[in-house]
Motif scaffolding. Structure first.
Motif, PDB file in Angstrom:
ATOM      1  N   LEU A   1     107.799  -7.814  81.708  1.00 51.65           N
ATOM      2  CA  LEU A   1     108.450  -6.525  82.731  1.00 51.65           C
ATOM      3  C   LEU A   1     108.208  -5.629  82.259  1.00 51.65           C
ATOM      4  CD1 LEU A   1     109.603  -8.822  85.301  1.00 51.65           C
ATOM      5  CD2 LEU A   1     107.384  -7.885  85.151  1.00 51.65           C
ATOM      6  N   LYS A   2     107.695  -4.803  82.557  1.00 55.86           N
ATOM      7  CA  LYS A   2     107.809  -3.282  81.803  1.00 55.86           C
ATOM      8  C   LYS A   2     109.001  -2.079  82.305  1.00 55.86           C
ATOM      9  CE  LYS A   2     104.606  -3.914  78.224  1.00 55.86           C
ATOM     10  NZ  LYS A   2     102.997  -3.210  77.647  1.00 55.86           N
ATOM     11  N   PHE A   3     109.894  -2.382  83.167  1.00 57.58           N
ATOM     12  CA  PHE A   3     110.552  -1.054  84.256  1.00 57.58           C
ATOM     13  C   PHE A   3     109.982  -0.069  82.986  1.00 57.58           C
ATOM     14  CE2 PHE A   3     112.504  -5.252  84.230  1.00 57.58           C
ATOM     15  CZ  PHE A   3     112.119  -5.589  85.921  1.00 57.58           C
ATOM     16  N   ASP A   4     109.982   0.863  84.365  1.00 51.81           N
ATOM     17  CA  ASP A   4     109.998   2.083  83.938  1.00 51.81           C
ATOM     18  C   ASP A   4     110.931   3.108  84.771  1.00 51.81           C
ATOM     19  OD1 ASP A   4     107.731   2.130  82.846  1.00 51.81           O
ATOM     20  OD2 ASP A   4     105.803   2.625  84.399  1.00 51.81           O
ATOM     21  N   GLU A   5     111.178   4.305  84.418  1.00 53.69           N
ATOM     22  CA  GLU A   5     112.247   4.963  85.879  1.00 53.69           C
ATOM     23  C   GLU A   5     112.230   4.906  86.445  1.00 53.69           C
ATOM     24  OE1 GLU A   5     115.322   5.262  84.856  1.00 53.69           O
ATOM     25  OE2 GLU A   5     115.449   4.917  82.869  1.00 53.69           O
ATOM     26  N   PRO A   6     112.576   4.609  87.788  1.00 53.85           N
ATOM     27  CA  PRO A   6     113.736   5.239  88.065  1.00 53.85           C
ATOM     28  C   PRO A   6     114.665   3.259  87.782  1.00 53.85           C
ATOM     29  CG  PRO A   6     113.134   5.693  90.050  1.00 53.85           C
ATOM     30  CD  PRO A   6     111.658   5.740  89.243  1.00 53.85           C
TER      31      PRO A   6
ATOM     32  N   PHE B   1     114.912  -8.524  93.040  1.00 57.01           N
ATOM     33  CA  PHE B   1     113.583  -9.202  93.490  1.00 57.01           C
ATOM     34  C   PHE B   1     112.992  -7.874  93.874  1.00 57.01           C
ATOM     35  CE2 PHE B   1     115.820 -13.520  93.196  1.00 57.01           C
ATOM     36  CZ  PHE B   1     115.841 -14.090  92.801  1.00 57.01           C
ATOM     37  N   GLY B   2     113.772  -6.835  94.900  1.00 58.17           N
ATOM     38  CA  GLY B   2     112.285  -5.839  94.790  1.00 58.17           C
ATOM     39  C   GLY B   2     112.121  -5.197  93.814  1.00 58.17           C
ATOM     40  N   LEU B   3     113.311  -4.584  92.758  1.00 62.09           N
ATOM     41  CA  LEU B   3     112.687  -4.105  91.655  1.00 62.09           C
ATOM     42  C   LEU B   3     111.586  -4.729  91.136  1.00 62.09           C
ATOM     43  CD1 LEU B   3     116.161  -2.957  90.377  1.00 62.09           C
ATOM     44  CD2 LEU B   3     114.330  -1.285  91.069  1.00 62.09           C
ATOM     45  N   ILE B   4     111.512  -6.560  90.873  1.00 63.42           N
ATOM     46  CA  ILE B   4     109.934  -6.662  89.707  1.00 63.42           C
ATOM     47  C   ILE B   4     109.359  -6.779  90.484  1.00 63.42           C
ATOM     48  CG2 ILE B   4     110.324  -9.380  89.017  1.00 63.42           C
ATOM     49  CD1 ILE B   4     112.731 -10.040  89.291  1.00 63.42           C
ATOM     50  N   LYS B   5     108.921  -7.114  92.309  1.00 65.71           N
ATOM     51  CA  LYS B   5     107.832  -7.291  93.031  1.00 65.71           C
ATOM     52  C   LYS B   5     106.991  -5.615  92.190  1.00 65.71           C
ATOM     53  CE  LYS B   5     108.322  -9.895  96.413  1.00 65.71           C
ATOM     54  NZ  LYS B   5     108.175 -10.250  97.864  1.00 65.71           N
ATOM     55  N   GLU B   6     108.112  -4.284  92.066  1.00 63.96           N
ATOM     56  CA  GLU B   6     107.992  -3.017  92.556  1.00 63.96           C
ATOM     57  C   GLU B   6     106.909  -2.732  90.702  1.00 63.96           C
ATOM     58  OE1 GLU B   6     107.110   0.686  92.917  1.00 63.96           O
ATOM     59  OE2 GLU B   6     107.364  -0.624  94.039  1.00 63.96           O
ATOM     60  N   THR B   7     107.653  -3.104  89.948  1.00 64.98           N
ATOM     61  CA  THR B   7     107.265  -3.645  88.075  1.00 64.98           C
ATOM     62  C   THR B   7     105.641  -3.643  88.595  1.00 64.98           C
ATOM     63  OG1 THR B   7     109.607  -3.298  87.499  1.00 64.98           O
ATOM     64  CG2 THR B   7     108.237  -3.946  86.309  1.00 64.98           C
ATOM     65  N   ILE B   8     105.913  -5.077  88.566  1.00 63.18           N
ATOM     66  CA  ILE B   8     104.448  -5.767  89.095  1.00 63.18           C
ATOM     67  C   ILE B   8     103.511  -5.290  89.415  1.00 63.18           C
ATOM     68  CG2 ILE B   8     103.504  -8.026  89.470  1.00 63.18           C
ATOM     69  CD1 ILE B   8     105.523  -9.340  89.787  1.00 63.18           C
ATOM     70  N   ARG B   9     103.690  -4.965  90.481  1.00 68.85           N
ATOM     71  CA  ARG B   9     102.721  -4.219  91.354  1.00 68.85           C
ATOM     72  C   ARG B   9     102.298  -2.637  90.011  1.00 68.85           C
ATOM     73  NH1 ARG B   9     102.508   0.738  93.842  1.00 68.85           N
ATOM     74  NH2 ARG B   9     103.928   1.827  93.394  1.00 68.85           N
ATOM     75  N   CYS B  10     103.092  -2.004  89.821  1.00 74.88           N
ATOM     76  CA  CYS B  10     103.107  -1.051  88.912  1.00 74.88           C
ATOM     77  C   CYS B  10     101.929  -0.975  86.988  1.00 74.88           C
ATOM     78  CB  CYS B  10     104.061  -0.003  88.020  1.00 74.88           C
ATOM     79  SG  CYS B  10     104.657   0.505  89.711  1.00 74.88           S
ATOM     80  N   MET B  11     102.513  -3.036  87.152  1.00 80.28           N
ATOM     81  CA  MET B  11     101.372  -2.910  85.634  1.00 80.28           C
ATOM     82  C   MET B  11     100.556  -3.455  86.540  1.00 80.28           C
ATOM     83  SD  MET B  11     104.917  -5.084  83.723  1.00 80.28           S
ATOM     84  CE  MET B  11     104.191  -6.102  82.549  1.00 80.28           C
ATOM     85  N   ASN B  12     100.152  -3.508  87.581  1.00 82.51           N
ATOM     86  CA  ASN B  12      98.566  -4.336  88.098  1.00 82.51           C
ATOM     87  C   ASN B  12      98.670  -5.716  87.887  1.00 82.51           C
ATOM     88  OD1 ASN B  12      97.923  -1.667  89.568  1.00 82.51           O
ATOM     89  ND2 ASN B  12      96.907  -0.895  87.394  1.00 82.51           N
ATOM     90  N   LEU B  13      99.994  -5.873  87.857  1.00 82.72           N
ATOM     91  CA  LEU B  13      99.590  -8.119  87.787  1.00 82.72           C
ATOM     92  C   LEU B  13      99.697  -8.802  88.585  1.00 82.72           C
ATOM     93  CD1 LEU B  13     102.847  -7.988  85.183  1.00 82.72           C
ATOM     94  CD2 LEU B  13     100.118  -7.940  84.901  1.00 82.72           C
TER      95      LEU B  13
END
Length: 277
Positions: free
Chosen positions: A115-120, A155-167
């Motif tokens: 997972l590629k977490f962007d800021e913030p 888990f919320g952060l994971i879901k947000e990152t998945i959405r941003c990565m279009n997975l």
């Protein structure tokens, strides 16, 4: 291959190693693994995922994994059993009752992608993990509502990152039409419409399914099943083409008397009396 056990509902473990102390292994529990520093390769289910500081991995009991450390790595492990979330359902939002964190952690995409977490999100994740480890120094984190909410936020952060990565994860959307179709297709097999079976089929927490169903369909699940079964049985009687014994077999009753007693309880008359109407 060793399988590790854990009996406490929640445990935290922070350590640094140049060589990972465990061989390839699995667990009976779940893990959230945060990489505080270092780099290497995470071997998980025959996938090779290069890791670095700030990366996060989730491990479920179905997974086999270990770490090939290239640069001295500091790990933070958040380890919990099934009972951790089950015992805190009064604190959990509806979304996590419907799609449990345990089911979420089993998704295949989380074992194939770093997972590629962007800021913030990256900063929030780091601060969240640090908050949990700091609480661990002073209190029993297993019983802390604050720590529980901190873990949910991961888990919320994971879901947000998945959405941003279009997975594309396994669909977590509950299709109410699919639930109704499943019931109508399996009403003839009582075991398949038991709460525990249908809840597992749609990845909804068993303890939450009945409440969700009643709120969504404006009728209790028990009454819906009984009403549907009774209505279908009445149609069979009205057609007057099948003997009661065969209808009993079709709907999963043990015998004719079982169906007769069931129908009498629901309609206050015997099938033979209903057929004469």
């Amino acid at each position: 291959m060793p399988k590790l056990n854990q009996f406490k509902t929640l445990m935290l473990d922070e350590f640094e190693e140049e060589k990972f102390h465990l061989p390839p292994h699995s667990h009976t529990y779940y893990e959230i693994i945060y990489i505080k520093k270092g780099s290497g390769i995470h071997h998980i289910n025959n996938n090779l995922l290069h890791y670095k500081a700030g990366d996060l991995f989730v491990i479920s009991p179905d997974d086999e994994h270990y770490f090939d450390i290239k640069k001295s790595t500091r790990f933070i492990f958040i380890k919990f059993t099934d009972n951790y979330f089950n015992s805190k359902q009064n604190l959990t939002c509806d979304e996590f009752l419907i799609h449990t964190p345990e089911n979420f952690m089993r998704d295949k995409i989380l074992k194939e992608t770093v997972l590629k977490f962007d800021e913030p999100c990256k900063t929030i994740l780091r601060n969240t993990v640090e908050n949990i480890t700091k609480y661990h120094q002073y209190i029993d984190v297993a019983n802390s509502p604050i720590v529980f909410y901190q873990i949910l936020s991961i888990f919320g952060l994971i879901k947000e990152t998945i959405r941003c990565m279009n997975l594309q994860m396994t669909s977590t959307h509950i299709d109410n039409e699919q639930i109704a179709n499943y019931i109508h297709q399996n009403i003839y097999q009582p075991k398949l419409v038991q709460v525990k079976v249908i809840a597992a089929h749609f990845n909804i927490a068993q303890t939450y399914f009945s409440a969700y169903f009643k709120r969504t369909f404006a009728i209790s699940y028990r009454d819906y099943i009984h009403n549907l079964r009774t209505a279908l049985i009445e149609k069979r009687f009205q057609n007057n083409q099948l003997p009661i014994k065969q209808i009993a077999y079709e709907f999963g009753f043990t015998d004719e008397s079982h169906l007769t007693n069931y129908f009498k309880k629901k309609r206050n008359m015997k099938p033979t009396d209903f057929k004469r109407l």
